[in-house]
Enzyme design. Structure first.
Site, PDB file in Angstrom:
ATOM      1  N   ASP A  35       6.152  -1.645  -1.445  1.00  0.00           N
ATOM      2  CA  ASP A  35       6.583  -0.074  -1.578  1.00  0.00           C
ATOM      3  C   ASP A  35       6.694   0.184  -3.322  1.00  0.00           C
ATOM      4  OD1 ASP A  35       8.177   2.146   0.237  1.00  0.00           O
ATOM      5  OD2 ASP A  35       8.017   2.239  -1.697  1.00  0.00           O
ATOM      6  N   ILE A  36       5.949   1.141  -3.564  1.00  0.00           N
ATOM      7  CA  ILE A  36       5.905   1.667  -4.822  1.00  0.00           C
ATOM      8  C   ILE A  36       7.278   1.799  -5.279  1.00  0.00           C
ATOM      9  CG2 ILE A  36       5.252   4.050  -4.493  1.00  0.00           C
ATOM     10  CD1 ILE A  36       3.071   3.900  -6.585  1.00  0.00           C
ATOM     11  N   ASN A  97      10.253   5.033   9.951  1.00  0.00           N
ATOM     12  CA  ASN A  97      10.460   6.541   9.886  1.00  0.00           C
ATOM     13  C   ASN A  97       9.544   7.134  10.739  1.00  0.00           C
ATOM     14  OD1 ASN A  97      12.669   6.166   8.564  1.00  0.00           O
ATOM     15  ND2 ASN A  97      11.572   6.111   6.386  1.00  0.00           N
ATOM     16  N   GLN A 104       9.550  11.092   8.069  1.00  0.00           N
ATOM     17  CA  GLN A 104       8.211  10.393   7.771  1.00  0.00           C
ATOM     18  C   GLN A 104       7.195  10.813   6.640  1.00  0.00           C
ATOM     19  OE1 GLN A 104       5.639   9.651  11.209  1.00  0.00           O
ATOM     20  NE2 GLN A 104       4.230   8.283  10.067  1.00  0.00           N
ATOM     21  N   HIS A 110       3.763   2.614   9.638  1.00  0.00           N
ATOM     22  CA  HIS A 110       4.299   1.731   8.793  1.00  0.00           C
ATOM     23  C   HIS A 110       5.470   1.293   9.217  1.00  0.00           C
ATOM     24  CE1 HIS A 110       5.059   5.533   6.732  1.00  0.00           C
ATOM     25  NE2 HIS A 110       6.352   4.951   6.252  1.00  0.00           N
ATOM     26  N   HIS A 112       8.753  -0.518   7.252  1.00  0.00           N
ATOM     27  CA  HIS A 112       9.527  -0.752   5.998  1.00  0.00           C
ATOM     28  C   HIS A 112      10.039  -2.299   6.445  1.00  0.00           C
ATOM     29  CE1 HIS A 112       9.354   3.045   3.760  1.00  0.00           C
ATOM     30  NE2 HIS A 112       9.401   3.475   5.168  1.00  0.00           N
TER      31      HIS A 112
END
Ligand code: 5GP
Length: 126
Positions: A35-36, A97, A104, A110, A112
């Site tokens: 994740d960024i 989410n 979301q 996706h 996490h």
């Protein structure tokens, strides 16, 4: 009502190679990348390669091979991070989410994977 998928979402662009990512694992059916904006010491996103907006969309329309491939990829990433319980890892949290109430941001399924410290209660009481 049919599901609608926006092919211009950021994860679709990552899948097409238009935006770089820090890949953890790539398989026939899934891509996992950091994740960024990590919310924990380990924060990896796992996405299916197919155009699914949410888990319910995926569960109802993906092929058996896609579902198996995606699920196995999630397990594989947990092993790669050393957090899986099969090897006495410290555990992790999976979050998907979904939609407005699920908050979301990116409309491509996706999960996490969050790990690396005790994560506290799942959600705050309203
Ligand atoms: P959501 O709120 O949809 O469950 O989570 C979207 C996640 O995607 C966020 O945690 C956000 O930091 C991450 N994200 C958004 N844009 C990018 C990007 O371009 N690259 C990566 N690696 N993560 C992103």
């Amino acid at each position: 009502m049919a599901y609608s998928y926006d092919p211009e979402n950021i994860f679709a662009k990552i899948l097409r190679g238009e935006i770089p990512n820090s890949t953890v694992l790539e398989t026939d059916h899934a891509l996992a990348f950091h994740d960024i904006a990590p919310a924990a010491p380990d924060h990896v996103l796992v996405i299916p390669k197919g155009p699914y907006v949410s888990y319910d969309h995926f569960a109802s329309e993906a092929s058996d091979a896609e579902i198996v491939g995606y699920t196995r990829a999630i397990g594989e990433v947990c092993k790669m991070l050393g957090v899986d319980l099969g090897h006495e890892g410290e555990g992790f949290r999976l979050i998907a989410n979904t939609g407005r109430n699920g908050v979301q941001d990116v409309p491509h399924l996706h999960v996490h994977i969050l790990a690396g410290r005790p994560l506290g209660p799942m959600i705050k009481k309203a």
